[in-house]
Design a protein around this motif. Structure first.
Motif, short mmCIF file in Angstrom:
data_model
loop_
_atom_site.label_atom_id
_atom_site.label_comp_id
_atom_site.label_asym_id
_atom_site.label_seq_id
_atom_site.Cartn_x
_atom_site.Cartn_y
_atom_site.Cartn_z
N TRP A 371 23.60 -4.25 -51.63
CA TRP A 371 22.52 -3.51 -52.29
C TRP A 371 21.25 -4.34 -52.19
CZ3 TRP A 371 22.53 -1.95 -58.22
CH2 TRP A 371 21.42 -1.15 -58.48
N VAL A 372 20.24 -3.76 -51.56
CA VAL A 372 18.95 -4.44 -51.41
C VAL A 372 18.00 -3.92 -52.49
CG1 VAL A 372 16.99 -4.89 -49.90
CG2 VAL A 372 19.28 -4.62 -48.92
N PRO A 404 19.98 -5.41 -61.65
CA PRO A 404 21.23 -5.09 -62.36
C PRO A 404 21.88 -6.34 -62.95
CG PRO A 404 21.63 -5.13 -60.00
CD PRO A 404 20.15 -5.33 -60.17
N GLU A 405 21.35 -6.79 -64.06
CA GLU A 405 21.85 -8.02 -64.69
C GLU A 405 23.36 -7.93 -64.94
OE1 GLU A 405 20.25 -10.68 -65.05
OE2 GLU A 405 18.16 -10.04 -64.81
N GLY A 406 24.07 -8.95 -64.50
CA GLY A 406 25.50 -9.05 -64.73
C GLY A 406 26.36 -8.35 -63.71
N LEU A 407 25.77 -7.53 -62.85
CA LEU A 407 26.58 -6.80 -61.86
C LEU A 407 27.24 -7.75 -60.87
CD1 LEU A 407 27.55 -4.09 -60.72
CD2 LEU A 407 25.46 -4.03 -59.32
N ASP A 408 26.51 -8.77 -60.45
CA ASP A 408 27.07 -9.71 -59.48
C ASP A 408 28.32 -10.39 -60.03
OD1 ASP A 408 25.56 -10.98 -61.39
OD2 ASP A 408 24.71 -12.47 -60.02
N VAL A 409 28.31 -10.72 -61.31
CA VAL A 409 29.48 -11.36 -61.92
C VAL A 409 30.63 -10.36 -62.05
CG1 VAL A 409 30.34 -12.49 -64.01
CG2 VAL A 409 28.02 -12.98 -63.19
N ASN A 413 32.95 -11.02 -55.30
CA ASN A 413 32.66 -11.02 -53.87
C ASN A 413 32.72 -9.63 -53.25
OD1 ASN A 413 31.96 -12.66 -51.62
ND2 ASN A 413 34.01 -12.30 -50.77
N ARG A 414 32.99 -8.61 -54.08
CA ARG A 414 33.02 -7.23 -53.56
C ARG A 414 31.62 -6.72 -53.24
NH1 ARG A 414 32.81 -2.37 -56.26
NH2 ARG A 414 33.20 -3.33 -58.31
N GLY A 415 30.62 -7.32 -53.89
CA GLY A 415 29.25 -6.87 -53.67
C GLY A 415 28.31 -8.01 -53.34
N LEU A 416 27.27 -7.69 -52.57
CA LEU A 416 26.22 -8.65 -52.24
C LEU A 416 24.89 -8.02 -52.63
CD1 LEU A 416 25.86 -11.45 -50.79
CD2 LEU A 416 25.25 -10.14 -48.75
#
Length: 547
Positions: A371-372, A404-409, A413-416
């Motif tokens: 997601w850019v 999107p705060e917290g989405l990366d956590v 590794n499913r999302g970049l």
């Protein structure tokens, strides 16, 4: 990539050929306009024409050194422009606060264009009677056409979008679709049946180019000596900017009809393989020579079918939280065709509310994604990249926009999640990428088609709606975002379930994957043969007009 010896050899070959004339090219400010204009310059120079790209000074940093090095016939002229910070706007496009703010504080693009107009006049005055063969002007810069006409320079209009949007806008106007009734579907004479207009299309959001207002022809020079487009640039809609082919509303006269008046020809960033019927329709309606001379993508794009592209070799690198190597490493760990790429370009995007729904959909799914997120995502107003370094202030919160705060956590590794610049050509050319959630800007659309990646369209405004219809209904290489099980594809207010369903449908539908792979084979042989022929016809046409 060519090595230094090959570049010197090519330049030597060019310098021994007779130069047949000079052509100016004037692009609009966004990357979606600048990059195609640069590729057009390269293609024209191959026909032994000097080509001068005329740009505002703040765009210089967006032009890689490889551009001028491509040929000794390519030149860049910077027009000195001092930008101002953009006006403050509300979070939600179209709100009362935004309208009041834009009206009270004015539009910095208007001042920028005033300076551009003066600079162009000054540049032309220094040429001591040396007149170019013609000038190619981006439709979004049509306000400056009269400046060149005053110097007896033939004008060629240039659309960086495809032919579909312009053709549909004209056809809807002539078909008087504003008189349609609820539930009605109306065919456009001369255009494919699958592009018929539904009543719901009339409320699909503005087709207007947000910053611009019409003005009387010949209004480029004012009594006070100002040149440019007074009172015709106003921000409205997500992030300002614009795509070609829009009109003041479905069924109203398209802006391009007036923009091409006085032009001797029209160039469109497309090719016969994608939009033959729409190109022919445009020629029939305008009674002008119309040539599809694209898609105007980097030369390496056409020479590397099936290979991994590296954006830094073709385009200026910008700030990002991930390097190209890190993106590749992440993609290499994913199965073939398993990743959906999500990007809304540099000029437009959903509202903050809709971004939050997208984040929820991604968090609750099992889908791998890239997601850019661009600076200012979810905010309204003019992208600061249009306005140069002077527009950058310490107000980093507004420019950063939604994240999107917290989405990366949550997704691991499913999302970049890439903030800022992303290597889009690399991502689309990687075999792990299996789908593209896009606003359907034209450059993004043709880049995905060329690499065989199906598209889920989430159009925001203007030509993007017609591009999405072209993708889903005419070319049949993707879908348009809709609500639930209905065919309601109007913009805005998509919920997480709508988004999740759209992504699932795109990634699992074998038919669209097969169809887009077949279409991409049309480009495996390099730059489209029809566009090579069209460019040859164009340069011969302007050469003849100059004699």
């Amino acid at each position: 990539m060519e090595n230094e010896t090959q570049i010197k050899k090519r330049k030597l070959q060019i310098t021994t050929m007779e130069v047949t004339g000079e052509i100016f090219v004037v692009p609009f400010f966004g990357q979606g306009h600048l990059f195609p204009a640069m590729e057009l310059c390269k293609n024209i120079s191959a026909h032994n024409f000097n080509v001068t790209l005329i740009i505002p000074s703040h765009l210089s940093s967006s032009i890689p050194s490889t551009f001028s090095n491509h040929s000794p016939l390519i030149h860049v002229t910077d027009i000195s422009v001092t930008a101002s910070p953009p006006p403050e706007t509300a979070d939600e496009p179209g709100s009362e606060k935004e309208v009041q703010s834009s009206g009270r504080r004015g539009n910095p693009l208007q001042e920028q264009n005033l300076q551009m107009g003066k600079g162009i006049k000054s540049f032309l005055s220094t040429r001591s009677g040396v007149r170019p063969t013609c000038v190619v002007i981006d439709n979004m810069m049509s306000w400056c056409k009269e400046i060149f006409v005053d110097h007896e320079i033939p004008v060629v209009s240039f659309s960086t979008s495809g032919a579909t949007a312009s053709a549909m806008g004209y056809g809807m106007w002539k078909a008087e679709v504003e008189n349609m009734k609820p539930g009605e579907i109306r065919e456009i004479p001369g255009l494919p049946k699958e592009m018929s207009v539904a009543f719901s299309d009339l409320s699909r959001g503005q087709r207007v180019r947000p910053q611009r207002r019409s003005r009387p022809p010949g209004d480029h020079a004012k009594p006070d000596g100002h040149t440019g487009p007074p009172n015709r640039m106003r921000p409205h809609g997500p992030r300002g900017g614009g795509g070609g082919g829009g009109s003041a509303g479905p069924g109203q006269k398209p802006r391009w009809v007036d923009e091409v008046k006085g032009s001797v020809a029209l160039l469109i960033n497309t090719c016969e393989n994608l939009e033959h019927v729409f190109i022919e329709y445009m020629a029939e309606q305008t009674k002008l020579p119309v040539w599809g001379v694209g898609p105007l993508l980097p030369e390496q794009f056409w020479k590397s079918a099936g290979e991994l592209l590296h954006d830094h070799e073709m385009r200026s690198n910008h700030k990002s939280n991930y390097t190209e190597d890190e993106v590749v490493q992440w993609l290499e760990l994913k199965p073939h065709g398993s990743v959906i790429y999500i990007s809304f370009g540099s000029e437009v995007g959903p509202s903050i509310e809709e971004y939050k729904e997208l984040a929820k959909a991604l968090e609750e799914s099992e889908q791998s994604f890239i997601w850019v997120i661009q600076p200012g995502s979810g905010k309204s107003g003019i992208p600061r990249s249009f306005l140069g370094a002077a527009a950058i202030t310490d107000d980093s919160e507004e420019e950063e926009g939604y994240y999107p705060e917290g989405l990366d956590v949550a997704v691991g590794n499913r999302g970049l999640i890439i903030t800022g610049w992303a290597p889009q050509l690399l991502i689309l050319s990687h075999p792990s990428t299996g789908g593209f959630l896009s606003h359907c800007g034209w450059n993004s659309t043709v880049e995905a088609i060329g690499r065989g990646v199906p598209i889920l369209g989430w159009p925001i405004r203007g030509d993007q709606f017609d591009n999405a219809k072209l993708v889903a209904y005419h070319l049949k290489i993707g879908f348009v975002m809709s609500r639930g099980d209905s065919d309601d594809v109007r913009p805005g207010k998509f919920k997480k379930d709508d988004i999740a369903a759209g992504i699932e449908k795109l990634m699992s539908d074998e038919k669209v994957h097969k169809q887009v792979k077949e279409l991409s084979k049309e480009f495996e042989g390099g730059f489209p043969a029809s566009s090579v022929k069209a460019l040859g016809a164009f340069v011969e046409f302007v050469r003849q007009k100059a004699t």
